[in-house]
Design an enzyme around this catalytic site. Structure first.
Site, PDB file in Angstrom:
ATOM      1  N   ILE A 144       0.849  -1.150   0.088  1.00 14.78           N
ATOM      2  CA  ILE A 144       0.021   0.025   0.028  1.00 14.78           C
ATOM      3  C   ILE A 144       0.900   1.403  -0.017  1.00 14.78           C
ATOM      4  CG2 ILE A 144      -1.965   1.069   1.088  1.00 14.78           C
ATOM      5  CD1 ILE A 144      -2.539  -1.288   2.564  1.00 14.78           C
ATOM      6  N   CYS A 145       0.780   1.967  -1.116  1.00 10.27           N
ATOM      7  CA  CYS A 145       1.332   3.239  -0.957  1.00 10.27           C
ATOM      8  C   CYS A 145       2.993   3.062  -1.109  1.00 10.27           C
ATOM      9  CB  CYS A 145       0.963   4.473  -0.116  1.00 10.27           C
ATOM     10  SG  CYS A 145       1.303   6.015  -0.682  1.00 10.27           S
ATOM     11  N   GLU A 146       3.729   3.579  -0.004  1.00  9.04           N
ATOM     12  CA  GLU A 146       4.985   3.567  -0.117  1.00  9.04           C
ATOM     13  C   GLU A 146       5.272   1.916   0.166  1.00  9.04           C
ATOM     14  OE1 GLU A 146       7.034   5.110   3.648  1.00  9.04           O
ATOM     15  OE2 GLU A 146       8.778   5.402   2.587  1.00  9.04           O
TER      16      GLU A 146
ATOM     17  N   GLY B 156       3.914  -0.343  -1.580  1.00  4.70           N
ATOM     18  CA  GLY B 156       3.717  -0.585  -2.815  1.00  4.70           C
ATOM     19  C   GLY B 156       5.447  -0.608  -3.261  1.00  4.70           C
TER      20      GLY B 156
END
Lengths: 289, 375
Positions: B155-157, B159
């Site tokens: 998720i986000c960072e 990822g």
């Protein structure tokens, strides 16, 4: 426009906000609604219902402003709190160090008047410094950039509200609230579909204008200057605190960072030397599957 | 969009409205006093490994929707968030939980909690998280599940951690699902909406030396600061959320509970270790090293083209924090036969918690996992 706004603020509206540079938009909406009711023929029962709704909003705004004023006072207030609270729509709440709300944390970091305890007790160590004057100037410049953005947002909202079917010739329906898009469909707390078309227009216009403001060279320069000025101020405070801490044998921030850095290097070196638990030995090269 | 009727009904009076607002105030007071409990991430799970401050959990299986399919028939899959915010957004409440949807679909699901970094963690960088820690925890997942390969959902960072790891160690992965993950940090320039990409503009506007000073002040990037910055991205909506938005929740206890859970998640902002923050803000946001092949993990540059496992790229079409072009750019770097994408009509957080997304994201991931299992 400015004179009218200041006049409205001085005249009170519904008393929800202190106005500041321009009146609380909620006050203006409520007053506009009352004017529309007075000018629009409708049945007595409908007029009574609309009046009750406007009165309820005015009571809500007053309660909010009172609570915001108490919170502002508890936080030490900010410049321009004027002893009263801001209305819930008042963009100046955004700019007030003591008002909390959406930017409460940011202002706690940036606004000297809201330095968290125990730093507030140490303000005297920095307020005499050149850096403090620079910081105060940078904060005001930043506020001016934001205030200009809010003013542009309000002017554009007023233009579009008058031109739109919902805004022109405001009727009771304008201020009756449709539930709008089911909030459950969108993000929780999404107020995009909350009270009526007029409010939705305000949100869209305000966020677009503020976005343009926050991309502008003037805002970016003011933001950079504010960050730099705050860091300079905190550095003055940090040096003063470090001088106080030395006789007590307390480690400085730099010493703590140095220790953490050396420990990290040691952990990494040990990690290189030993296989990981579970048999996942650290691999140096890439593997292609 | 649906309109569910007048918020103030023909039968409602100003007194009724005032009464609902009073009930709202009482509900808020109770929440503030800790009465009635505002809990998030309540899906049962067990800790199975720890490393420093990080904890690895395995979710307990739920009854699966398809009685013919045994529990834990898909995956295993490991969920990891970045260092800004926490992975609990994937399990906000039972009706808004990617975790629950995946468990109901039969996924053997794990989650990583990075814990609460302190100044002692200021030297931790992307190599620590994306290589060493993630490598160790993936080994633990393989050991616990008995599977040779694991699917990663970042998720986000998180990822970005997952993609960097996949570029170096695809052999151990079933696949990677980056969710609302930035890849090209300058692609916000392709987005015509001025409300999107403000973070990118702000970070690029600051001299790198000033960012270094900001981080050096406490050793880390304070969570309080990142939280405040996110609130500033949509100022009118933020102001309205705590006034008109709250008033709109009067008389709607279920929605108020959801609102309070969201606020609880928003308030949970751990500090971001300083070395990783410098890489994130300067190396990625400012210098865009990842897509240029200059971002290093363990001293070696990351080549996204080296990812040799399937990728399902999930992003929000209304995401103002990670503009869609920044996430979609991954398509230009992953081998075509491995890449799929899922566009979700939602914002950055809405991808996880909006009602609309519940029927989109989990089914797509379950379908993708099922296809991987048949390869």
């Amino acid at each position: 426009m400015a004179d009218e706004e200041q006049g409205r603020a001085a005249g009170g509206g519904t008393g929800s906000g202190t106005g500041g540079a321009f009146a609380d938009p909620l006050d203006m909406l409520i007053e506009s609604g009352r004017a529309a009711l007075a000018a629009t023929p409708m049945s007595p029962s409908l007029k009574a219902r609309c009046t009750e709704m406007l009165d309820a909003w005015a009571r809500f705004a007053a309660v909010y402003a009172e609570a915001a004023g108490r919170a502002s006072g508890a936080a030490g207030g900010g410049s321009g709190a004027e002893g009263g609270g801001r209305g819930p729509f008042d963009p100046l709440a955004w700019l007030d160090a003591g008002a909390g709300g959406g930017l409460g944390d940011l202002w706690a970091l940036f606004a000297g008047a809201a330095l968290p305890p125990p730093l507030a007790a140490l303000r005297h160590l920095v307020t005499g410094a050149r850096e403090w004057a620079n910081y105060a100037a940078a904060l005001e410049r930043f506020r001016l950039e934001l205030a200009a953005g809010w003013r542009r947002a309000w002017e554009r909202f007023a233009r579009e509200a008058v031109a739109s079917p919902a805004g022109g010739g405001a009727t009771a329906d304008t201020f009756e609230t449709g539930a709008g898009p089911d909030a459950a469909d969108g993000d929780p707390g999404d107020v995009g579909g909350a009270p009526g078309a007029l409010f939705g227009l305000w949100l869209r216009v305000a966020d677009e204008e503020l976005a343009r403001t926050m991309r502008s060279p003037g805002f970016l320069a003011a933001q950079e200057a504010l960050i730099r000025a705050r860091l300079d101020c905190m550095e003055v405070l940090r040096r003063a605190v470090a001088e106080i801490a030395v006789p007590f044998g307390l480690a400085s921030a730099a010493e703590v960072v140095e220790l953490a850095t050396r420990l990290h290097a040691l952990e990494r070196a040990v990690g290189h030397a030993a296989p990981r638990a579970g048999g996942d030995a650290r691999r140096r090269g890439r593997s292609r599957g | 969009m649906t309109r569910t009727g007048r918020w103030v009904t023909p039968a409602a009076s100003g007194e009724a409205l005032a009464g609902r607002l009073a009930a709202l105030a009482e509900a808020l007071r109770r929440a503030q006093a800790g009465e009635g409990g505002v809990e998030i991430a309540t899906t049962p799970k067990d800790e199975i490994a720890r490393r420093g401050k990080a904890r690895l959990y395995r979710y307990r299986p739920l009854p699966v929707a398809d009685d013919a399919r045994p529990a834990r028939s898909l995956g295993p899959m490991l969920i990891l968030h970045g260092l800004i915010g926490r992975q609990t957004i994937a399990d906000l409440e039972p009706g808004r939980s990617l975790v629950r949807r995946l468990l109901e679909g039969g996924v053997d699901l794990f989650v990583l909690d990075w814990g609460n970094p302190t100044r002692a963690d200021c030297a931790r960088d992307f190599t620590d998280y994306a290589e060493d820690d993630l490598g160790a925890f993936l080994a633990a997942v393989r050991s616990a599940s008995g599977a040779a390969r694991v699917a990663l959902l970042g998720i986000c960072e998180g990822g970005v951690f997952a993609l960097c790891h996949a570029a170096r160690h695809s052999a151990g992965l079933l696949g990677v699902v980056p969710v609302v993950t930035p890849v090209d940090f300058h692609a916000d320039r392709e987005d015509p909406d001025p409300r999107r990409g403000l973070l990118n503009v702000w970070v690029r506007s600051l001299p790198a030396g000033l960012i270094e000073r900001l981080i050096a002040e406490t050793g880390n990037l304070p969570g309080q600061l990142t939280g405040a910055i996110f609130q500033q991205l949509a100022p009118a909506r933020t102001l309205a959320k705590y006034s008109v938005g709250l008033a709109a929740l009067a008389g709607r206890p279920a929605r108020l509970a959801t609102f309070l859970r969201m606020e609880k998640w928003l308030a949970d902002r751990p500090d971001h270790p300083g070395a990783a923050a410098r890489e994130w803000l300067i190396g990625l946001y400012q210098e865009n090293r990842l897509v240029e092949g200059r971002f290093e993990i363990a001293g070696e540059p990351i080549d996204l083209g080296a990812i040799a496992c399937p990728v399902l790229n999930v992003f929000g079409t209304d995401d103002h924090i990670i503009p869609p072009p920044c996430a979609r750019a991954l398509a230009r770097h992953v081998r075509p036969g491995l890449y799929e994408e899922l566009r979700v009509p939602a914002g950055h957080v809405g991808v996880f918690v909006s009602r609309r997304a519940q029927g989109v994201v989990a089914p797509a991931i379950l379908d993708w996992l099922a296809r991987l299992g048949r390869r």
